[in-house]
Scaffold this motif. Structure first.
Motif, PDB file in Angstrom:
ATOM      1  N   ARG A   1      -0.481 -41.373  57.417  1.00  0.00           N
ATOM      2  CA  ARG A   1       0.932 -42.517  57.102  1.00  0.00           C
ATOM      3  C   ARG A   1       0.463 -43.767  57.518  1.00  0.00           C
ATOM      4  O   ARG A   1       0.859 -44.687  56.711  1.00  0.00           O
ATOM      5  CB  ARG A   1       1.819 -41.696  57.674  1.00  0.00           C
ATOM      6  CG  ARG A   1       3.117 -42.310  57.022  1.00  0.00           C
ATOM      7  CD  ARG A   1       4.368 -41.597  57.518  1.00  0.00           C
ATOM      8  NE  ARG A   1       4.561 -41.661  58.959  1.00  0.00           N
ATOM      9  CZ  ARG A   1       5.364 -41.226  59.773  1.00  0.00           C
ATOM     10  NH1 ARG A   1       6.266 -40.123  59.233  1.00  0.00           N
ATOM     11  NH2 ARG A   1       5.526 -41.421  60.941  1.00  0.00           N
TER      12      ARG A   1
ATOM     13  N   SER B   1      -1.940 -45.528  55.204  1.00  0.00           N
ATOM     14  CA  SER B   1      -1.691 -45.512  53.666  1.00  0.00           C
ATOM     15  C   SER B   1      -2.001 -46.403  52.919  1.00  0.00           C
ATOM     16  O   SER B   1      -2.180 -46.392  51.651  1.00  0.00           O
ATOM     17  CB  SER B   1      -0.507 -44.506  53.521  1.00  0.00           C
ATOM     18  OG  SER B   1       0.587 -45.231  53.850  1.00  0.00           O
ATOM     19  N   GLY B   2      -1.460 -47.677  53.503  1.00  0.00           N
ATOM     20  CA  GLY B   2      -1.209 -48.852  52.785  1.00  0.00           C
ATOM     21  C   GLY B   2      -2.709 -49.821  52.886  1.00  0.00           C
ATOM     22  O   GLY B   2      -2.833 -50.678  52.213  1.00  0.00           O
ATOM     23  N   MET B   3      -3.781 -49.169  53.340  1.00  0.00           N
ATOM     24  CA  MET B   3      -5.039 -49.664  53.494  1.00  0.00           C
ATOM     25  C   MET B   3      -6.142 -49.182  52.948  1.00  0.00           C
ATOM     26  O   MET B   3      -6.256 -48.084  52.609  1.00  0.00           O
ATOM     27  CB  MET B   3      -5.471 -49.811  55.367  1.00  0.00           C
ATOM     28  CG  MET B   3      -4.245 -50.619  55.883  1.00  0.00           C
ATOM     29  SD  MET B   3      -4.689 -50.326  57.744  1.00  0.00           S
ATOM     30  CE  MET B   3      -5.917 -51.486  57.751  1.00  0.00           C
ATOM     31  N   THR B   4      -7.042 -49.887  52.229  1.00  0.00           N
ATOM     32  CA  THR B   4      -8.301 -49.507  51.700  1.00  0.00           C
ATOM     33  C   THR B   4      -9.285 -48.804  52.573  1.00  0.00           C
ATOM     34  O   THR B   4      -8.996 -49.206  53.798  1.00  0.00           O
ATOM     35  CB  THR B   4      -8.874 -50.561  50.901  1.00  0.00           C
ATOM     36  OG1 THR B   4      -9.339 -51.457  51.726  1.00  0.00           O
ATOM     37  CG2 THR B   4      -8.154 -51.019  49.708  1.00  0.00           C
TER      38      THR B   4
ATOM     39  N   GLU C   1     -10.617 -51.892  54.497  1.00  0.00           N
ATOM     40  CA  GLU C   1      -9.483 -52.454  55.307  1.00  0.00           C
ATOM     41  C   GLU C   1      -9.494 -51.746  56.648  1.00  0.00           C
ATOM     42  O   GLU C   1      -9.338 -52.370  57.729  1.00  0.00           O
ATOM     43  CB  GLU C   1      -8.328 -52.630  54.464  1.00  0.00           C
ATOM     44  CG  GLU C   1      -8.254 -53.778  53.494  1.00  0.00           C
ATOM     45  CD  GLU C   1      -7.098 -53.688  52.544  1.00  0.00           C
ATOM     46  OE1 GLU C   1      -6.535 -54.679  52.193  1.00  0.00           O
ATOM     47  OE2 GLU C   1      -6.301 -52.527  52.869  1.00  0.00           O
ATOM     48  N   GLN C   2      -9.491 -50.347  56.555  1.00  0.00           N
ATOM     49  CA  GLN C   2      -9.271 -49.382  57.564  1.00  0.00           C
ATOM     50  C   GLN C   2     -10.729 -49.722  58.461  1.00  0.00           C
ATOM     51  O   GLN C   2     -10.581 -50.053  59.629  1.00  0.00           O
ATOM     52  CB  GLN C   2      -9.380 -48.061  57.441  1.00  0.00           C
ATOM     53  CG  GLN C   2      -8.042 -47.832  56.510  1.00  0.00           C
ATOM     54  CD  GLN C   2      -7.916 -46.208  55.953  1.00  0.00           C
ATOM     55  OE1 GLN C   2      -8.550 -45.362  56.660  1.00  0.00           O
ATOM     56  NE2 GLN C   2      -7.395 -45.964  54.988  1.00  0.00           N
TER      57      GLN C   2
END
Length: 150
Positions: free
Chosen positions: A119, A122-125, A128-129
């Motif tokens: 969770r 979840s907003g990251m590619t 990006e992670q």
């Protein structure tokens, strides 16, 4: 901006602390129904990865005092999640190991904690992670390497 000149909206250190706090709250929420807290989970996870750790090693790994860890270990032993020998095989340290009940409990907790991490990311590619992971590792290294001796 505060009186000492630090703008909390742009302070990376403050943002990291806020992220850490939000992560801990989310983890506590998913662990509570399992009868655990973050320290309890951390202890079981450490023992799964490195069986036989001492009270001091577990305390360091879970970021708590030795006294806090000792109280937790006594409760975990009483409830059948871990075992410790009555006497230290060498020195004073009592090596702690997970029981089958402890492993089963850890499996449920690990799945719950993983859902929080999913969770959170979840907003990251994936890129990006990976960048965030490298950046955080670099910050940790820089702070540890900059410690003064003693």
């Amino acid at each position: 901006m505060s009186q000492d000149g630090v703008d909390l909206k742009t302070s990376l250190g403050y943002l990291l602390k806020e992220a850490s706090s939000a992560l801990r709250v989310a983890m506590e929420e998913v662990l509570r129904p399992l009868g655990m807290n973050v320290t309890h989970y951390s202890c079981l996870e450490l023992l799964a990865q490195r069986p036989g750790l001492s009270n001091s090693e577990l305390a360091r790994g879970a970021f708590v005092t030795r006294q806090t860890m000792n109280v937790l270990l006594q409760a975990l032993e009483r409830d059948g999640y871990v075992t410790r020998p009555a006497e230290a095989p060498v020195g004073k340290a009592l090596p702690t190991r997970l029981t089958p009940r402890g492993r089963k409990s850890l499996e449920k907790a690990s799945a719950a904690v993983r859902s929080v991490e999913v969770r959170m990311l979840s907003g990251m590619t994936e890129a990006e992670q990976a960048d965030a992971f490298r950046s955080l590792q670099s910050m940790i290294r820089s702070l540890r390497d900059a410690r003064l001796p003693g």
